[in-house]
Design an enzyme around this catalytic site. Structure first.
Site, PDB file in Angstrom:
ATOM      1  CG  ASP A 164      -1.938  -1.082   1.215  1.00 20.00           C
ATOM      2  OD1 ASP A 164      -2.292  -1.525   0.109  1.00 20.00           O
ATOM      3  OD2 ASP A 164      -2.395  -1.485   2.301  1.00 20.00           O
ATOM      4  CE1 TYR A 178       2.079  -7.193   4.325  1.00 16.73           C
ATOM      5  CE2 TYR A 178       1.839  -9.503   4.962  1.00 16.73           C
ATOM      6  CZ  TYR A 178       1.768  -8.510   4.001  1.00 16.73           C
ATOM      7  OH  TYR A 178       1.383  -8.830   2.727  1.00 16.73           O
TER       8      TYR A 178
END
Ligand code: ZN
Ligand code: ZN
Length: 407
Positions: free
Chosen positions: A220, A286
């Site tokens: 993103d 992540y």
């Protein structure tokens, strides 16, 4: 002989080409001569040949045209293509239908090869029909040569520290790239992208006209890309020079983009590798900082992690990407999830998921479109404050990529 009268009107090239796939080590005109002599046939000159009508007399002329057109261009390998009057192809097909085409080779293939041999001699470069740096296409009637310059492909991995830039150029949604008030007449939603920051030095060094960044997935805009970096292939279209010093480009790129983007592990790649990069489905790791409306007990949080690890995650296409991806449910998995820190109502977690998992949605649930989600399991609103990709677990990255540890 092999078939009917027609073969008596062919030059050695065109005669030999009918049996081109039989036996190695001969050129077609040698094959043709052997056949002709063993059947006691008269020699037919190319100029009198009913098929090529003199094309094979002009091979040297074609080669010189190609050589002249290639002059001044930076390349190591080339391929030859050729264009014909359709009647040539028609005549060849007529002969095939009479004599059979099982062992035959199309005239194009022989012409390209024969011109190629001569161009090799004239230029000192070598032919490469699979991955040429440049393809010279000659029109055999008009001697016009068009060049198709192959793209240069550079493999590398990138880190992104800047939470405001997308991976690739993003055309303005309103004007679709034409330029309008909204985008300040740039045609872009974002003024910069990883692609534009990375490509600058490459464009300067190669004189390429255009570029494309092929990433192994994308993060993103507001996510950093840390750890061992994300694999990419930068395609440089129609470069003027192909000899580039990757090390100095890497250094210049990293100097210019300090604190924003960094590239490493550069090497030359091929067109085929673009597909491998695009189709890879590596697991990813992540680090996510999340926020709860009220403090959450550690045990409760760990319990929820346990549930996420154990059950398949059903993700319906998130609302935020629904405009560009088909609306359907995909099954993903949380391979690992652990708590890094918990301070009242803020937690930092690390997780590793299967390729294509929408991690933000896994946390906040996307209004029930992702099931289960951390929000659902905790029965409260959970929001994502920050998200970083800290590892792309592709093969190449796992072998030698220690990378830079995220923080
Ligand atoms: Zn001929
Ligand atoms: Zn616009």
């Amino acid at each position: 002989m092999i078939c009917g009268l027609k073969t008596r009107e062919l030059c050695d090239h065109c005669l030999g080409r009918l049996v081109a796939r039989i036996g190695h080590g001969y050129s077609n005109d040698q094959r043709g001569r052997l056949i002709r002599e063993s059947f006691g046939m008269q020699e037919v000159r190319s100029a009198d040949c009913k098929l090529c009508q003199g094309l094979f007399d002009r091979l040297d002329e074609y080669a010189v045209s190609v050589k002249n057109r290639l002059e001044g261009l930076s390349y190591r390998t080339f391929a030859i293509g050729s264009r014909y009057d359709p009647t040539v192809i028609e005549r060849e097909e007529n002969i095939w239908s009479e004599c059979g085409s099982e062992f035959a080779e199309p005239i194009k293939v022989e012409m390209n090869r024969e011109i190629g041999k001569r161009v090799e001699k004239l230029t000192g470069k070598s032919t490469d029909t699979r991955n040429p740096d440049v393809t010279a296409i000659i029109d055999v009637n008009f001697l016009q040569v068009d060049l198709e310059i192959s793209s240069l492909f550079v493999y590398g991995r990138y880190l992104k520290y800047d939470r405001t830039i997308p991976q690739t150029r993003w055309p303005c949604r309103k004007c679709r790239g034409k330029g309008c008030k909204r985008c300040n007449f740039t045609g872009k939603m974002y003024q910069e992208s990883v692609e534009e920051l990375i490509r600058k030095e490459f464009m300067l060094a190669t004189g390429a006209e255009e570029s494309a960044l092929h990433g192994m997935g994308r993060e993103d805009i507001d996510a950093r890309m840390l750890g061992n970096g994300r694999p990419f292939i930068l395609e440089l279209k129609r470069p003027k020079t192909r000899e580039i010093d990757l090390e100095s480009i890497e250094q210049a790129t990293n100097r210019a983009n300090e604190g924003r983007v960094m590239i490493f592990d550069l090497r030359m790649a091929s067109k085929e590798e673009v597909r491998r990069i695009k189709e890879a489905e590596p697991e990813k790791s992540y680090r996510v900082t999340i926020e709860f409306p009220e403090p959450v007990p550690c045990a409760k949080l760990l319990n929820a992690f346990g549930s996420l690890r154990q059950s398949p995650i059903e993700q319906r296409t998130p609302t935020r990407v629904a405009h560009r991806r088909a609306d359907r449910i995909r099954t993903r998995f949380v391979k690992e999830i652990e708590l890094e820190s918990l301070d009242a109502n803020v937690a930092t977690i690390r997780l590793r998921t299967s390729s294509g998992t929408y991690v933000k949605e896994l946390i906040h649930g996307d209004g029930g479109r992702t099931k289960p989600s951390l929000a659902e399991l905790l029965a409260m609103n959970v929001s994502v404050r920050q998200l970083d990709v800290i590892g792309v677990h592709d093969e190449e990255g796992e072998v030698d990529g220690q990378g830079v540890e995220g923080n």
